[in-house]
Design an enzyme around this catalytic site. Structure first.
Site, mmCIF file in Angstrom:
data_model
loop_
_atom_site.group_PDB
_atom_site.id
_atom_site.type_symbol
_atom_site.label_atom_id
_atom_site.label_comp_id
_atom_site.label_asym_id
_atom_site.label_seq_id
_atom_site.Cartn_x
_atom_site.Cartn_y
_atom_site.Cartn_z
ATOM 1 C CB ALA A 41 -0.932 -0.003 1.216
ATOM 2 C CG MET A 42 2.336 5.182 -2.072
ATOM 3 S SD MET A 42 3.818 5.194 -1.041
ATOM 4 C CE MET A 42 4.012 6.958 -0.806
ATOM 5 C CD GLU A 43 2.930 6.704 2.724
ATOM 6 O OE1 GLU A 43 4.043 7.199 2.948
ATOM 7 O OE2 GLU A 43 2.754 5.506 2.466
ATOM 8 C CG ASN A 44 -0.114 7.845 -3.387
ATOM 9 O OD1 ASN A 44 1.037 8.209 -3.292
ATOM 10 N ND2 ASN A 44 -0.447 6.716 -4.005
ATOM 11 C CG HIS A 77 1.158 1.597 8.225
ATOM 12 N ND1 HIS A 77 1.999 1.598 9.322
ATOM 13 C CD2 HIS A 77 1.884 2.112 7.197
ATOM 14 C CE1 HIS A 77 3.179 2.078 8.968
ATOM 15 N NE2 HIS A 77 3.134 2.401 7.681
ATOM 16 C CD GLU A 78 -0.270 2.647 3.782
ATOM 17 O OE1 GLU A 78 0.305 3.701 3.464
ATOM 18 O OE2 GLU A 78 0.342 1.636 4.161
ATOM 19 C CG HIS A 101 1.934 6.854 6.288
ATOM 20 N ND1 HIS A 101 3.139 7.343 6.747
ATOM 21 C CD2 HIS A 101 2.143 5.548 5.994
ATOM 22 C CE1 HIS A 101 4.042 6.374 6.721
ATOM 23 N NE2 HIS A 101 3.461 5.273 6.279
ATOM 24 C CD GLU A 127 6.794 4.185 6.227
ATOM 25 O OE1 GLU A 127 5.902 3.650 6.926
ATOM 26 O OE2 GLU A 127 6.622 4.540 5.057
#
Length: 680
Positions: free
Chosen positions: A312-315, A338-339, A342, A361
């Protein structure tokens, strides 16, 4: 960003060199050059991963106007940078770029200058294997405070940020799809930029598409002009370049909360919406109670095909998640939370240097566990923490206590990709450090209040560790008088975390796991182990912890594997891929040939990097390297080209090692799928 836990014996990402950083006291601390920076009088920290001269300019805003062409696998158009010089007489604007970009022209308009833009000379020069330097000669003289608009006309094709998926690589296998992945320094192949986390700005975009294509971006607002087939986006808060993200394809949505919706290909949408239900709003509300208001408006999620290279990526406003994780309910929960964390730690307040990624992180991991402790209780959170910290110590045994990659604060050498700094220590040692600071203040509620103040103080800015610690010591001056408090050792010392939080609240969940592992591995009679083998009531994290513990003892004898297979194999078939991949790693490391059909079927189904790479590494390291080659031949057309290249390298390295092995490890001993009559 969420990363899969590494395989217990997989090789860690390597650093060119890490040496001790200067003492944190008295260090010159730089700020974000974003307009929200709290210390505009200081220059940003040096970033050896950026070719740009971002410290000489203030980036106020940028605009992208691009057309997507799936047939050519190209985005073409222009970029407009709104700049203010901070230094008089700078002759050259240097932007981060990539050899995959084709720059056609550059022009500039300045306040008080001619109404017509001035064409500028430019050149693309080598910088590192992950990027280039776009050097643009500026009109003279450029004074401090001169408003400049620099337009770069270019095309982006197949760079590391650009993931073009043919129809057969998507989940629906009916239409092509493209997405970008910018972390850490890949977005310089998406658009020329100041590709450093020290630089933040707002942005807008106009994306022109073919019919029946939906475009999403990590933006605050969006609209669609059907007549012109143009999607318009606006990000109203300053963000670093790596958080600018785009996805375009056959995407549909379903609302899952008052400020959240799920996006996915039609074949995935109902499953994704059902899995998340109303949970996103519940997690957001809990996070706001702990850390203050959610600053981004929308909290949408888009599920991408297995080719998405990470979990996953927190964009901002639009988290990207790999669809494979939908099979793993508890892992989906943890990764989405978690995202969400962020949004405060990493997106609102960002590490100004890649050398201090723990600021994003480690803090996000701490915040994630505060959220799950509130929502699901301490026992669940301690179990998840135990799984991750076990993995940390497993990797530490492989790396050695003195390995520089185990530091929180490292020195990035020129030419080294910052992504190589990402490891479990960034997350888990960072989490332990934040937990230690919480313990120093003596009250977790007071520490929550400090984190709210930290977000308020540095909102939309980029910071270094000294900013965080200065505010901590100003809030808790008694912590500075604690004789055992050695922040410098935490930041620059190698090895295990000097402190780990108390996880005893999870003992009721973790002790049965460790007892069962001991029963299977401590030399007792196998019938005794079989008698206590029932795990049907366990959570996913308990089963994962059990298999991780068993992998620590691999290879296991054929007799033990036979009994394990009889007890668990059919049960694991009904569980998610996180469980199955660990069982199959145990199968491979123990050369347990009866379960090769399961292995072949798994590799046919799962084409995600997070599952394939650990299995191919294990297969290529032993007598089953022929299985790796056969499985690759049968699935390569469904693998993303980037993953295909990675697996080819793993297989080739395994074959090379086999041919240089001593006689007792003859390459002729390798087994293939055909040898064991397994049909994939």
């Amino acid at each position: 960003m969420s990363l899969p836990a590494p395989a217990p014996t997989s090789s860690p990402a390597s650093l060119c060199c890490c040496c001790k950083t200067p003492s944190i006291r008295g260090r010159c601390v730089g700020d974000s050059v974003a307009s929200a920076s709290r210390r505009s009088g200081r220059r940003p920290p040096t970033d050896v991963a950026s070719a740009s001269n971002f410290a000489d300019f203030r980036l106020r805003h940028f605009h992208l106007d691009l057309r997507i062409n799936f047939a050519l696998k190209e985005m073409s158009g222009w970029l407009v940078l709104d700049l203010l010089p901070l230094v008089t007489g700078v002759p050259t604007l240097v932007l981060d770029a990539h050899p995959s970009l084709t720059v056609h022209a550059v022009d500039c308009k300045t306040s008080g200058g001619d109404r017509e833009p001035t064409c500028l000379a430019f050149r693309l020069e080598p910088f590192a294997d992950f990027g280039s330097a776009l050097k643009i000669d500026l009109p003279e003289p450029v004074e401090v405070g001169t408003h400049m608009q620099v337009t770069v006309r270019y095309a982006a094709t197949d760079g590391p940020a650009m993931w073009w998926l043919d129809s057969e690589l998507t989940c629906g296998q009916d239409r092509p799809l493209v997405f970008t992945q910018g972390h850490s320094v890949s977005n310089r192949s998406f658009f020329p930029c100041f590709d450093s986390p020290a630089v933040k700005s707002t942005y807008t975009a106009a994306i022109r598409v073919p019919d029946d294509v939906t475009v999403l971006m990590s933006a605050s607002r969006s609209c669609y002009s059907k007549a012109e087939r143009v999607f318009h986006f606006s990000m109203d808060a300053p963000v670093p370049a790596y958080l600018v993200a785009l996805v375009a394809g056959n995407l549909r949505h379903a609302d899952v909360g008052p400020r959240s919706r799920v996006w996915a290909e039609p074949c995935l949408l109902s499953c994704a919406a059902k899995k998340l239900g109303g949970s996103v709003e519940s997690w957001l509300t809990t996070a706001e109670e702990l850390f203050g208001p959610y600053l981004w408006g929308r909290c949408d999620l888009v599920f991408l095909p297995p080719s998405f290279p990470i979990v996953a990526m927190e964009n901002p406003c639009l988290t990207f998640i790999v669809a494979s994780i939908l099979e793993s309910g508890e892992f989906l929960l943890i990764d989405v939370v978690h995202e969400i964390a962020h949004a405060w730690f990493g997106n609102a307040v960002t590490n100004a240097s890649w050398e201090e990624m723990w600021l994003s992180e480690g803090l996000a991991t701490y915040a994630q566990r505060r959220i799950t402790a509130q929502a699901y209780g301490a026992a669940f959170t301690c179990l998840e923490s135990a799984v991750r910290l076990d993995a940390l110590h497993r990797q530490l045994r492989l790396l050695g206590e003195d390995n520089p990659v185990t530091r929180l604060q490292v020195q990035l050498e020129p030419g080294v990709n910052p992504s190589t700094l990402m490891n479990l220590f960034t997350y888990e040692k960072g989490f332990c450090f934040v937990s230690y600071l919480s313990s120093l203040c003596g009250d977790v509620g007071r520490f929550d209040g400090f984190l709210r103040d930290y977000i308020s103080e540095f909102k939309f800015a980029s910071v270094v560790a000294q900013d965080f610690l200065d505010l901590f010591l100003a809030t808790f001056p008694e912590a500075a008088r604690n004789e055992g408090a050695d922040f410098q050792h935490w930041l620059t010392g190698c090895g295990a975390p000097p402190y780990q939080p108390d996880l005893s609240a999870g003992d009721a969940l973790t002790e049965p796991v460790r007892d069962l592992c001991r029963a299977w591995t401590n030399g007792c009679q196998l019938p005794e182990a079989t008698a206590v083998s029932d795990v049907t009531g366990w959570t996913t994290f308990q089963v994962v912890l059990f298999l991780d513990c068993m992998l620590d003892h691999a290879p296991l004898t054929h007799e033990v594997m036979s009994h394990l297979h009889a007890c668990y194999a059919s049960l694991f078939d009904g569980l998610n891929a996180e469980v199955q991949v660990r069982w199959l790693q145990l199968v491979v490391r123990s050369a347990f040939y009866p379960d090769l059909p399961r292995l072949a079927a798994f590799l046919q189904k799962h084409t995600s990097r997070m599952y394939t790479v650990p299995l191919y590494e294990d297969l290529s390291a032993g007598t089953m390297r022929g299985v790796a080659a056969d499985a690759f031949r049968q699935t390569q057309r469904r693998l993303h080209p980037n993953l295909r290249r990675t697996l080819q390298q793993i297989i080739a390295q395994g074959q090379h090692n086999a041919h240089v092995a001593p006689p007792t490890q003859s390459p002729d001993a390798a087994v293939s799928l055909r040898d064991v009559n397994v049909s994939a």
